[in-house]
Design an enzyme around this catalytic site. Sequence first.
Site, PDB file in Angstrom:
ATOM      1  CB  VAL A 174      -0.953   0.016   1.222  1.00 20.78           C
ATOM      2  CG1 VAL A 174      -1.742   1.324   1.273  1.00 20.78           C
ATOM      3  CG2 VAL A 174      -1.901  -1.174   1.192  1.00 20.78           C
TER       4      VAL A 174
ATOM      5  CG  ASP B  82      11.926  -0.794  14.002  1.00 19.48           C
ATOM      6  OD1 ASP B  82      10.822  -0.344  14.373  1.00 19.48           O
ATOM      7  OD2 ASP B  82      12.199  -1.997  13.971  1.00 19.48           O
TER       8      ASP B  82
ATOM      9  CE1 TYR C   7      -2.000  -5.807  10.806  1.00 21.33           C
ATOM     10  CE2 TYR C   7      -4.271  -6.560  10.825  1.00 21.33           C
ATOM     11  CZ  TYR C   7      -3.269  -5.801  10.258  1.00 21.33           C
ATOM     12  OH  TYR C   7      -3.530  -5.035   9.145  1.00 21.33           O
TER      13      TYR C   7
ATOM     14  CE1 TYR D  58       0.276   9.783  22.568  1.00 21.21           C
ATOM     15  CE2 TYR D  58       1.350  11.717  21.642  1.00 21.21           C
ATOM     16  CZ  TYR D  58       1.411  10.532  22.354  1.00 21.21           C
ATOM     17  OH  TYR D  58       2.625  10.106  22.849  1.00 21.21           O
TER      18      TYR D  58
HETATM   19  P1  NAD Z   1       3.084  -4.509   3.742  1.00 17.96           P
HETATM   20  O1  NAD Z   1       3.608  -5.568   4.633  1.00 17.96           O
HETATM   21  O2  NAD Z   1       3.305  -4.638   2.281  1.00 17.96           O
HETATM   22  O3  NAD Z   1       3.617  -3.065   4.200  1.00 17.96           O
HETATM   23  C1  NAD Z   1       3.979  -2.762   5.519  1.00 17.96           C
HETATM   24  C2  NAD Z   1       5.300  -2.018   5.456  1.00 17.96           C
HETATM   25  O4  NAD Z   1       5.687  -1.656   6.789  1.00 17.96           O
HETATM   26  C3  NAD Z   1       6.438  -2.873   4.886  1.00 17.96           C
HETATM   27  O5  NAD Z   1       7.129  -2.160   3.901  1.00 17.96           O
HETATM   28  C4  NAD Z   1       7.320  -3.173   6.105  1.00 17.96           C
HETATM   29  O6  NAD Z   1       8.681  -3.366   5.764  1.00 17.96           O
HETATM   30  C5  NAD Z   1       7.075  -1.943   6.952  1.00 17.96           C
HETATM   31  N1  NAD Z   1       7.333  -2.177   8.378  1.00 17.96           N
HETATM   32  C6  NAD Z   1       6.900  -3.203   9.151  1.00 17.96           C
HETATM   33  N2  NAD Z   1       7.344  -3.057  10.416  1.00 17.96           N
HETATM   34  C7  NAD Z   1       8.056  -1.899  10.437  1.00 17.96           C
HETATM   35  C8  NAD Z   1       8.765  -1.208  11.452  1.00 17.96           C
HETATM   36  N3  NAD Z   1       8.825  -1.677  12.704  1.00 17.96           N
HETATM   37  N4  NAD Z   1       9.397  -0.058  11.131  1.00 17.96           N
HETATM   38  C9  NAD Z   1       9.366   0.439   9.866  1.00 17.96           C
HETATM   39  N5  NAD Z   1       8.706  -0.177   8.864  1.00 17.96           N
HETATM   40  C10 NAD Z   1       8.050  -1.339   9.142  1.00 17.96           C
HETATM   41  O7  NAD Z   1       1.519  -4.400   4.058  1.00 17.96           O
HETATM   42  P2  NAD Z   1       0.407  -3.498   3.347  1.00 17.96           P
HETATM   43  O8  NAD Z   1      -0.638  -4.417   2.845  1.00 17.96           O
HETATM   44  O9  NAD Z   1       1.027  -2.528   2.435  1.00 17.96           O
HETATM   45  O10 NAD Z   1      -0.206  -2.740   4.609  1.00 17.96           O
HETATM   46  C11 NAD Z   1       0.118  -1.388   4.903  1.00 17.96           C
HETATM   47  C12 NAD Z   1      -0.711  -0.922   6.080  1.00 17.96           C
HETATM   48  O11 NAD Z   1      -2.102  -1.002   5.775  1.00 17.96           O
HETATM   49  C13 NAD Z   1      -0.482  -1.761   7.335  1.00 17.96           C
HETATM   50  O12 NAD Z   1      -0.451  -0.908   8.464  1.00 17.96           O
HETATM   51  C14 NAD Z   1      -1.688  -2.638   7.397  1.00 17.96           C
HETATM   52  O13 NAD Z   1      -2.010  -3.016   8.711  1.00 17.96           O
HETATM   53  C15 NAD Z   1      -2.764  -1.761   6.765  1.00 17.96           C
HETATM   54  N6  NAD Z   1      -3.824  -2.581   6.176  1.00 17.96           N
HETATM   55  C16 NAD Z   1      -3.629  -3.251   5.004  1.00 17.96           C
HETATM   56  C17 NAD Z   1      -4.639  -4.057   4.500  1.00 17.96           C
HETATM   57  C18 NAD Z   1      -4.487  -4.817   3.214  1.00 17.96           C
HETATM   58  O14 NAD Z   1      -5.404  -5.548   2.831  1.00 17.96           O
HETATM   59  N7  NAD Z   1      -3.405  -4.693   2.497  1.00 17.96           N
HETATM   60  C19 NAD Z   1      -5.856  -4.174   5.194  1.00 17.96           C
HETATM   61  C20 NAD Z   1      -5.998  -3.486   6.392  1.00 17.96           C
HETATM   62  C21 NAD Z   1      -4.991  -2.672   6.876  1.00 17.96           C
END
Ligand code: NAD
Length: 309
Positions: free
Chosen positions: A13, A57, A144, A158
């Site tokens: 995303v 991080d 999660y 906040y």
């Molecule tokens: P993704 O795993 O592709 O992206 C998450 C990103 O966060 C990755 O690039 C990862 O390297 C980074 N990351 C993880 N832990 C980290 C940390 N401690 N410090 C810095 N970076 C860190 O997943 P996504 O599908 O792109 O999801 C993005 C966001 O959207 C997430 O927060 C997820 O919970 C939320 N979300 C996604 C979906 C979906 O269907 N894709 C649905 C609901 C919520």
Amino acid sequence: MKKVLVTGGAGFVGSHLCDRLIRDGHEVICLDNLFTGSQKNIQHLIEHPNFTFIKRDIQLPFFAKVDWIFNLACPASPVHYQHDPVATVRTNVLGIMTCLDLAKVTGARLLQASTSEVYGDPEQHPQNEKYWGNVNPISRRACYDEGKRCAETLCFDYHREFGVDVKIVRIFNTYGPRMAMHDGRVVSNFILQALRGEDITIYGDGSYTRSFQYIDDLIEGMMCMMQSENFTGPVNIGNPGEFSILELANMVVEMTGSSSKITHLPAVADDPKQRRADIALAKEKLDWEPTVQLHDGLFKTIDYFKQVI
Ligand code: NAD
Ligand code: UDP
């Protein structure tokens, strides 16, 4: 032009969001520890003068003078967030505090990427934002689900205590190009299995449902939310079309012309049985609704996976 921090910007995303922000003329700092994301997702942006990548991080304090913060850093698929559940909780809770503290000192507006998982295994269907959810706090998904719920709590604390300008979107299952190959999500699994002629693995009898949203619709919804005034949410951003996992499997097999057979594996513990986004609030407050039908989005996603395998 806004200065924007996107945490998790190298993920599925996040990379599409960075693309959109750069296209709209904003300056972007993409912060990511590359746990589940990949530099490949943002390679095309690296040389752009308005784009900066920082490998870091989100649990660590961070400072940059920004106007907008999108907090997406968090592994999002069950295999990845259950791999190190304690780290998942820390990323959610300490990560949002890093962002909220930054918003507090800079006056930035913060959008938190929350999830339909806050509704757990819902007893109300479809789910609207007034529903508080049905989450098992000690299940394997809780790192999660509860992590995201606590992040919402912190956003509102906040907001009330320090006046931080927060916005919360609850994202429903989203799919599209740049989904990670091995993250086990249903759309990428089925497409890859179909393209490779492997068995399509349905966990359980295939009657469980999800609403699947194409990535472009999500990005548009997130941008509308960030630019809205006097509206904190939480707001559902999803596609209200509801499909069973068996229907999805059949669609993917048909669209790929695959010889794959559908096979049923044991059901997964604590797997939510049904989920459908009620998006009335997003329509009312943001004048937003998804425009991409599942068939069309799958077509583009299949095309992407054909190129990468
Ligand atoms: P993704 O795993 O592709 O992206 C998450 C990103 O966060 C990755 O690039 C990862 O390297 C980074 N990351 C993880 N832990 C980290 C940390 N401690 N410090 C810095 N970076 C860190 O997943 P996504 O599908 O792109 O999801 C993005 C966001 O959207 C997430 O927060 C997820 O919970 C939320 N979300 C996604 C979906 C979906 O269907 N894709 C649905 C609901 C919520
Ligand atoms: N699922 C499945 N086969 C797979 C992957 C997932 O049947 O190969 C099911 C899973 O059990 C769940 C649904 O598809 O019922 C959606 O799973 P996903 O992990 O994509 O999203 P989430 O459960 O987080 O909504």
